[in-house]
Design a protein around this motif. Structure first.
Motif, PDB file in Angstrom:
ATOM      1  N   TRP A 423      50.311  -0.999  20.178  1.00  0.00           N
ATOM      2  CA  TRP A 423      50.304  -2.215  20.861  1.00  0.00           C
ATOM      3  C   TRP A 423      49.762  -2.639  20.830  1.00  0.00           C
ATOM      4  CZ3 TRP A 423      54.284   0.942  24.256  1.00  0.00           C
ATOM      5  CH2 TRP A 423      56.027   1.205  23.463  1.00  0.00           C
ATOM      6  N   PHE A 424      48.346  -2.251  22.083  1.00  0.00           N
ATOM      7  CA  PHE A 424      46.998  -2.053  22.405  1.00  0.00           C
ATOM      8  C   PHE A 424      46.299  -2.244  21.216  1.00  0.00           C
ATOM      9  CE2 PHE A 424      46.887   0.553  26.567  1.00  0.00           C
ATOM     10  CZ  PHE A 424      48.345  -0.863  26.873  1.00  0.00           C
ATOM     11  N   ALA A 425      46.307  -1.602  20.065  1.00  0.00           N
ATOM     12  CA  ALA A 425      45.706  -2.692  19.191  1.00  0.00           C
ATOM     13  C   ALA A 425      45.984  -4.164  18.886  1.00  0.00           C
ATOM     14  CB  ALA A 425      45.430  -1.615  18.201  1.00  0.00           C
ATOM     15  N   ALA A 426      47.091  -4.191  18.384  1.00  0.00           N
ATOM     16  CA  ALA A 426      48.056  -5.871  18.019  1.00  0.00           C
ATOM     17  C   ALA A 426      47.374  -6.179  18.979  1.00  0.00           C
ATOM     18  CB  ALA A 426      49.286  -5.719  18.207  1.00  0.00           C
ATOM     19  N   MET A 427      47.247  -6.308  20.574  1.00  0.00           N
ATOM     20  CA  MET A 427      47.088  -7.203  21.719  1.00  0.00           C
ATOM     21  C   MET A 427      45.669  -7.487  21.230  1.00  0.00           C
ATOM     22  SD  MET A 427      48.641  -5.282  24.332  1.00  0.00           S
ATOM     23  CE  MET A 427      48.589  -6.307  26.247  1.00  0.00           C
ATOM     24  N   ARG A 428      44.768  -6.112  20.601  1.00  0.00           N
ATOM     25  CA  ARG A 428      43.218  -6.538  21.128  1.00  0.00           C
ATOM     26  C   ARG A 428      42.554  -7.317  19.764  1.00  0.00           C
ATOM     27  NH1 ARG A 428      41.505  -2.770  18.839  1.00  0.00           N
ATOM     28  NH2 ARG A 428      41.531  -3.429  16.625  1.00  0.00           N
ATOM     29  N   GLU A 429      43.350  -7.384  18.783  1.00  0.00           N
ATOM     30  CA  GLU A 429      43.446  -8.253  17.551  1.00  0.00           C
ATOM     31  C   GLU A 429      43.482  -9.904  17.906  1.00  0.00           C
ATOM     32  OE1 GLU A 429      45.516  -6.450  14.628  1.00  0.00           O
ATOM     33  OE2 GLU A 429      43.833  -4.807  14.934  1.00  0.00           O
ATOM     34  N   ASN A 430      45.074  -9.953  18.974  1.00  0.00           N
ATOM     35  CA  ASN A 430      44.860 -11.099  18.708  1.00  0.00           C
ATOM     36  C   ASN A 430      44.409 -11.883  20.377  1.00  0.00           C
ATOM     37  OD1 ASN A 430      47.354 -12.386  16.624  1.00  0.00           O
ATOM     38  ND2 ASN A 430      47.585  -9.518  16.967  1.00  0.00           N
ATOM     39  N   GLY A 431      43.849 -11.931  20.448  1.00  0.00           N
ATOM     40  CA  GLY A 431      43.102 -11.291  22.141  1.00  0.00           C
ATOM     41  C   GLY A 431      44.001 -11.468  23.215  1.00  0.00           C
ATOM     42  N   ALA A 432      45.133 -10.589  23.665  1.00  0.00           N
ATOM     43  CA  ALA A 432      45.784 -10.248  25.190  1.00  0.00           C
ATOM     44  C   ALA A 432      44.985  -9.718  25.502  1.00  0.00           C
ATOM     45  CB  ALA A 432      46.704  -9.930  24.327  1.00  0.00           C
ATOM     46  N   ASN A 433      45.278  -9.123  26.554  1.00  0.00           N
ATOM     47  CA  ASN A 433      44.463  -8.586  27.164  1.00  0.00           C
ATOM     48  C   ASN A 433      45.231  -7.756  28.920  1.00  0.00           C
ATOM     49  OD1 ASN A 433      45.029 -10.411  29.237  1.00  0.00           O
ATOM     50  ND2 ASN A 433      42.600 -11.726  29.349  1.00  0.00           N
ATOM     51  N   PHE A 434      46.299  -8.244  28.971  1.00  0.00           N
ATOM     52  CA  PHE A 434      46.916  -7.531  30.140  1.00  0.00           C
ATOM     53  C   PHE A 434      48.315  -6.862  29.328  1.00  0.00           C
ATOM     54  CE2 PHE A 434      49.754  -8.402  33.873  1.00  0.00           C
ATOM     55  CZ  PHE A 434      49.379  -7.677  34.380  1.00  0.00           C
ATOM     56  N   ALA A 435      48.853  -5.956  30.401  1.00  0.00           N
ATOM     57  CA  ALA A 435      49.719  -5.178  30.000  1.00  0.00           C
ATOM     58  C   ALA A 435      50.011  -4.274  31.533  1.00  0.00           C
ATOM     59  CB  ALA A 435      49.429  -3.925  29.177  1.00  0.00           C
ATOM     60  N   ARG A 436      52.097  -4.631  32.199  1.00  0.00           N
ATOM     61  CA  ARG A 436      51.850  -4.054  33.109  1.00  0.00           C
ATOM     62  C   ARG A 436      53.016  -2.809  32.620  1.00  0.00           C
ATOM     63  NH1 ARG A 436      57.907  -5.586  34.921  1.00  0.00           N
ATOM     64  NH2 ARG A 436      57.722  -4.278  37.480  1.00  0.00           N
ATOM     65  N   ILE A 437      52.382  -1.404  33.093  1.00  0.00           N
ATOM     66  CA  ILE A 437      52.732  -0.255  32.838  1.00  0.00           C
ATOM     67  C   ILE A 437      53.712   0.510  34.145  1.00  0.00           C
ATOM     68  CG2 ILE A 437      52.146   2.268  31.905  1.00  0.00           C
ATOM     69  CD1 ILE A 437      51.386  -0.063  30.410  1.00  0.00           C
ATOM     70  N   TRP A 438      54.510   1.293  33.272  1.00  0.00           N
ATOM     71  CA  TRP A 438      55.809   1.973  34.905  1.00  0.00           C
ATOM     72  C   TRP A 438      55.688   3.352  34.819  1.00  0.00           C
ATOM     73  CZ3 TRP A 438      62.167   0.635  35.100  1.00  0.00           C
ATOM     74  CH2 TRP A 438      61.520  -0.854  35.018  1.00  0.00           C
ATOM     75  N   LEU A 439      54.886   3.996  35.663  1.00  0.00           N
ATOM     76  CA  LEU A 439      54.828   5.047  36.371  1.00  0.00           C
ATOM     77  C   LEU A 439      55.873   5.448  36.937  1.00  0.00           C
ATOM     78  CD1 LEU A 439      51.316   5.617  37.108  1.00  0.00           C
ATOM     79  CD2 LEU A 439      52.079   5.421  35.234  1.00  0.00           C
ATOM     80  N   VAL A 440      57.108   6.250  35.854  1.00  0.00           N
ATOM     81  CA  VAL A 440      58.670   6.961  35.949  1.00  0.00           C
ATOM     82  C   VAL A 440      58.639   8.049  35.268  1.00  0.00           C
ATOM     83  CG1 VAL A 440      59.596   4.335  36.757  1.00  0.00           C
ATOM     84  CG2 VAL A 440      58.858   5.268  34.882  1.00  0.00           C
ATOM     85  N   ARG A 441      59.714   8.366  35.801  1.00  0.00           N
ATOM     86  CA  ARG A 441      60.307   9.434  35.671  1.00  0.00           C
ATOM     87  C   ARG A 441      60.704  10.254  33.875  1.00  0.00           C
ATOM     88  NH1 ARG A 441      65.762  10.119  34.973  1.00  0.00           N
ATOM     89  NH2 ARG A 441      67.198   7.789  35.264  1.00  0.00           N
ATOM     90  N   TRP A 442      60.662   8.966  32.933  1.00  0.00           N
ATOM     91  CA  TRP A 442      60.868   9.132  31.550  1.00  0.00           C
ATOM     92  C   TRP A 442      59.124   8.459  31.222  1.00  0.00           C
ATOM     93  CZ3 TRP A 442      63.502   5.472  33.936  1.00  0.00           C
ATOM     94  CH2 TRP A 442      63.023   3.785  33.649  1.00  0.00           C
ATOM     95  N   ASN A 443      58.325   8.065  31.503  1.00  0.00           N
ATOM     96  CA  ASN A 443      57.350   7.441  31.410  1.00  0.00           C
ATOM     97  C   ASN A 443      56.244   7.634  32.391  1.00  0.00           C
ATOM     98  OD1 ASN A 443      55.639   5.500  28.438  1.00  0.00           O
ATOM     99  ND2 ASN A 443      54.969   5.269  31.431  1.00  0.00           N
ATOM    100  N   MET A 444      54.983   8.760  31.951  1.00  0.00           N
ATOM    101  CA  MET A 444      54.474   9.133  32.679  1.00  0.00           C
ATOM    102  C   MET A 444      54.423   9.260  34.656  1.00  0.00           C
ATOM    103  SD  MET A 444      51.192   7.141  30.119  1.00  0.00           S
ATOM    104  CE  MET A 444      51.578   7.041  28.316  1.00  0.00           C
ATOM    105  N   GLY A 445      55.595   9.537  34.080  1.00  0.00           N
ATOM    106  CA  GLY A 445      55.630   9.893  36.097  1.00  0.00           C
ATOM    107  C   GLY A 445      54.325  11.109  36.534  1.00  0.00           C
TER     108      GLY A 445
END
Length: 989
Positions: A423-445
């Motif tokens: 995902w981040f590589a696709a963002m970089r290739e297309n100029g995007a620079n920002f992502a919102r991440i949840w630190l929650v029980r099913w993902n990196m909590g």
């Protein structure tokens, strides 16, 4: 991990399991007449869990050839409407053991919810009696009883790090599933939720987009265990887990054996990590009252400060990052990023919590390292940390604007770090620079109850070291790709103790719940209980210590969609400010006036979703930007938005026109938003349809405007766009679109002018509330002047329970329509509903009511002349009306164009949108009609010569460069042809 190899015990012939295979390779396992495993097979599930493409149990969707040559092997194709997969499956049975391997290879490009292996255990005879045991990659052992009645939530567990599951039936015998290869996540659920009397074990292999030729492979070992074998195996894995947990405690005299810095010389904004070889006594290394590690630092300027240390464990990724392997022993560390050049001095201070001496007095122990030096050189390419700018936008330390161009990328199902790399590589290739991440029980909590979610959770006050390392990796992936992160530290379900629409309630499993060892009897106690606040601050301390060093962490967001009290937010924000020497931005969702007026809330946020019936998102997004920035005088971000809060944008836009998203993004940029409005469905929409390229025109336009973003932008002042020639016929549709969501309308009377203007105080809501909600009820009235006999067309979206629409002209009722229109009926579960002309009905389990989805028009005749038209709802509950279309009404010489823009003294950013360029017209297969010779005038700019760049928002290129002269504060703009929307960058020469 390896398990204790147990010697097989001889079983009598009567206790030999029966492996029963179907012609397609699915199988069941019985023992002495007892069903141990029922209907094990592969299934390809459609997106949104809307049925299956193909099921190994269904011969209609599977064509298989079977061969037996010392083993069983099946080869063939699983095929459904829009999906085709080649299947190869091999099974080797030997007594109580089955070795199973399968390979699935896509024969076409398609997307799916999941490709999974699954099997069932009947509830009859097992509910309330049978047991389950689950073992994770890191050795954690959890167990439970299959529930006697349907639980809420109905998932018994769902994790990405499971290596073995055993279920043991009431008569003592058990089946163990060992996942050797290719199983991404494992879920055990109670299918009584769906009216099926079974427990279901799901072993997921693949999610999302599947490219032709891409293959997934899985290997499993199934073993039928006698009661004694089951007992010995469980005893062995539990003993190993107890040894693992001992690594978090230590008993030794306090001694700082070694200080190991990663460097003695760095460039500005590079990170120093100092690892410590430390002996101490503690049973919770995360509790600073037991063991406190800090660095005292003196900057070249003489500024003196301290930063906290943290406890960590290194891991390495196995495959795609769903599974990890420990490396070495855990340790304490310090991370520091210098913001000055020159020579820093620092030392490490370790304090061990007070203990009782022989005299009964309290004594606190401390060790201090020698002073060390760090030389920091200039780093001209580094921009530094992101700060609030002077006005509405953000900027780096070096003064460069930071305009977030991005989206939500809140989690990866399965904790797959490889997903973020893609995902981040696709963002970089297309100029995007920002992502919102949840630190929650099913993902990196970090902090959650043992046995729930995805991670090595240890309960309240202790943190999952595997997920903590995953966050480190996530930040490193973001840094490599130029992505800046907003870390959301909690979500609404954590404090929900009643069913929510998506089943995301989780108070039952929250470690702060007294039932799980926490201090709180109910969710509301979380905000006031002193122990709860102390423990939450302890977690904040850990987060700041471990992750605040990175300049690619833009902001910390306390909550997602939680109405936290302002005093709690203020207290936690102040705590973070004291610890965080880098001054990261702070925010939350949701907030009220008291929250957003807190000085420590750096920017405001909200979320907005339609219900699928709205015509567009643009005006709503722009209105939210102006509303929040004007009221709270600080930057604003629309943190989430989408077509329908209930489902992915893909459901409305399977072709990937991206118009709803596109329009929301450009509207936000042109209405003083600090960045792009952030679309929600990153995986099931953006990535699935490979829509990443839509970021490139936005990113390049942001670069084009450059330092211009940092101006004091004010609302655009412009004349109505007009066409040089009147079209035929002269009058067309006047479309009035409500711009508020779920809230009481702020206005109720709107005058509609034939030139397209709307006059009136306040705004109305897309929800037409009935008197059943007296605090929300405020039906709209429209002052109109029809040039000929015409009609009002109401676009009705969703009807909640039942509505009664009434139209009045000059106070007299002229039309009424009950919705739904038909007779009452009962469904198979005995729930009463009404028949009607709706497209579909949906049961809302949270509120125990029906929603009827219409998405159709209703017509009300309106006679020629001046009238007051009122639209009312006197039914049981609300409905949504996404647009009020008056026709024929609008003078078509006034172009059917929306101007959304902002201006400063010598500049303007404007988005010019043909009103029929929206996702609804695209769904209908229509394209905007070209507009020729469109003209309007900008007012309020300083006199002088201006450069106007016309930007193609789809191709990302300059359409035309123009010059114009402002005289008397008026700057004329002329667009020869407008085929689709364009952006204008206007600035003084």
């Amino acid at each position: 991990m390896s398990f204790l190899v147990l010697a097989s015990l001889a079983a009598s012939a009567a206790q030999t399991p029966q492996w029963d295979f179907t012609p397609t390779g699915a199988f069941s396992v019985t023992l002495a007449g007892e069903m141990m495993v029922r209907e094990f097979g592969c299934v390809l599930v459609k997106p949104g869990w809307q049925g299956s493409f193909a099921d190994q149990l269904d011969p209609k969707t599977v064509r298989i050839t079977f061969t037996a040559n010392g083993q069983r092997q099946w080869q063939g194709e699983m095929k459904g409407n829009g999906a085709s997969v080649a299947l190869t499956q091999t099974a080797i049975t030997k007594g109580q053991d089955l070795s199973l391997s399968c390979e699935l290879q896509a024969l076409m490009d398609f997307a799916l919810e999941t490709a999974m292996l699954r099997c069932f255990l009947p509830t009859e005879g097992n509910a309330g009696k049978a047991r389950w045991v689950m073992v994770t990659e890191l050795g954690e052992v959890l167990s439970g009883i299959f529930p006697a009645t349907l639980p809420q939530p109905y998932h018994l567990f769902s994790r990405t790090d499971i290596v073995a599951v055993m279920w043991q039936l009431p008569f003592g015998w058990a089946v163990r599933f060992e996942f050797v290869q290719g199983i991404g996540s494992v879920t055990l659920q109670d299918d009584r939720q769906f009216g099926i009397p079974s427990f279901e074990l799901q072993m997921h292999l693949k999610h999302g987009a599947w490219k032709r030729g891409e293959a997934v492979r899985a290997k499993l070992q199934l073993t039928v265990l006698s009661p004694e074998e089951a007992h010995l195996w469980e005893q062995a894995v539990r003993a190993q887990w107890e040894q693992q947990k001992m690594a978090l405690s230590k008993q030794a005299p306090l001694r700082l054996r070694q200080v190991r810095p990663s460097a003695t010389q760095l460039r500005r904004y590079e990170t120093l990590e100092v690892r410590l070889d430390l002996d101490a006594t503690y049973d919770n290394p995360f509790n600073p009252d037991q063991i406190r590690v800090e660095a005292e630092i003196v900057a070249p300027s003489g500024k003196r400060f301290s930063i906290p240390g943290f406890f960590a464990q290194d891991f390495e990724r196995l495959g795609d990052g769903r599974r990890l392997r420990k490396i070495g022993d855990p340790y304490f560390a310090i991370r520091f990023t210098p913001m000055e050049t020159g020579v820093y001095r620092y030392r490490i201070i370790v304090e061990q919590g007070a203990k009782r001496t022989g005299c009964g007095e309290a004594e606190e122990q401390q060790v201090v390292s020698e002073w060390r030096k760090l030389v920091v050189k200039p780093n001209p390419s580094a921009k530094g940390f992101v700060r609030r700018g002077k006005f509405w936008h953000l900027q780096f330390d070096d003064g460069t604007p930071f305009v977030p161009v991005g989206l939500n990328v809140c989690w990866s199902w399965g904790n797959r770090l490889s997903d973020y790399e893609g995902w981040f590589a696709a963002m970089r290739e297309n100029g995007a620079n920002f992502a919102r991440i949840w630190l929650v029980r099913w993902n990196m909590g970090l902090e959650w109850t043992q046995g729930d979610g995805s991670g090595m959770y240890l309960g309240i006050g202790k943190y999952a070291l595997d997920n903590a390392w995953r966050i480190d990796e996530l930040i490193r992936i973001a840094e490599r790709n130029g992505i800046y992160l907003m870390l959301c530290l909690g979500y609404h379900g954590e404090l929900a103790d009643r069913p929510l629409y998506f089943g995301e309630q989780a108070w039952e499993k929250n470690p702060y719940n007294r039932q799980n060892g926490g201090p709180c009897d109910k969710p509301a106690d979380f905000w006031t209980n002193p122990k709860a606040k102390r423990l939450y601050k302890q977690r904040l301390r850990y987060i700041i210590a471990r992750y605040a060093h990175s300049s690619h962490v833009v902001a910390f967001e306390f909550w997602n969609e939680v109405h936290a009290p302002a005093d709690w937010i203020g207290e936690m924000a102040q705590f973070v400010r004291r610890l965080d020497i880098y001054g990261h931005l702070l925010t939350t969702t949701y907030g009220d006036d008291a929250v957003w007026q807190l000085p420590k809330m750096d920017f405001a946020q909200t979320h907005w979703y339609g219900d699928g019936s709205q015509r567009d998102s643009a005006l709503t997004v722009a209105n939210l930007n102006w509303q929040y920035t004007s009221k709270y005088r600080k930057p604003f971000l629309l943190g989430e938005f989408g077509i329908d809060w209930r489902t992915s944008d893909f459901a409305y836009d399977p072709q990937g026109n991206a118009l709803h998203w596109h329009n929301g993004v450009w509207a936000s940029l042109a209405s003083r938003g600090m960045g792009t409005a952030c679309v929600w469905y990153w995986d099931a929409y953006i990535d699935r349809l490979n829509l990443w390229h839509h970021f490139r025109p936005v990113a390049d336009f942001v670069k084009l405007v450059g330092q211009g973003w940092l101006q004091d932008w004010q609302p655009l002042q412009a004349s109505l766009p007009v066409l040089a020639k009147s079209p035929d016929p002269p009058f067309g549709d006047f479309v009035f679109m409500p711009s508020l969501g779920w809230q009481r309308p702020t206005g109720d009377t709107f005058t509609l002018h034939q030139d397209g203007r709307v006059e009136g105080e306040g705004k109305t809501s897309v929800f037409l509330f009935s008197p059943s909600k007296p605090d929300m009820y405020r039906p709209p009235k429209f002052v109109v002047d029809f040039p000929v006999n015409g009609k009002l067309i109401l676009r009705v979206g969703t009807v909640s329970s039942g509505s009664l629409l009434i139209a009045r002209v000059d106070g007299k009722e002229v039309w009424r329509q009950p919705l739904p229109e038909g007779a009452e009926r009962a469904d198979e579960q005995g729930r009463t509903y009404r028949e009607g002309s709706y497209r579909e009905r949906r049961w809302d389990a949270q509120w125990r009511k029906w929603d009827y989805i219409y998405e159709r028009d209703f017509e009300v005749p309106i006679p020629k002349g001046r009238h007051i038209v009122e639209v009312d709802n006197q039914g049981d509950d609300w409905c949504t009306i996404s647009q009020y279309r008056f026709t024929p009404y609008r003078n078509r010489r006034f172009g059917e164009v929306t101007l959304i823009g902002m201006q400063a003294l010598t500049a303007a950013v404007i988005w010019v949108q043909p009103q029929d360029s929206n996702f609804q017209t695209a769904r209908e297969g229509k394209k905007p009609s070209p507009l020729h010779n469109l003209q309007f005038t900008l007012r309020g700019l300083r006199d002088g010569r201006y450069q106007i760049t016309v930007w193609d928002t789809w191709k990302g290129e300059v359409v035309k460069e123009m010059e114009a002269i402002a005289k008397g504060g008026k700057l004329p703009v002329h667009l020869a042809v407008l085929e689709r929307d364009v952006a204008l960058w206007v600035r003084a020469k």
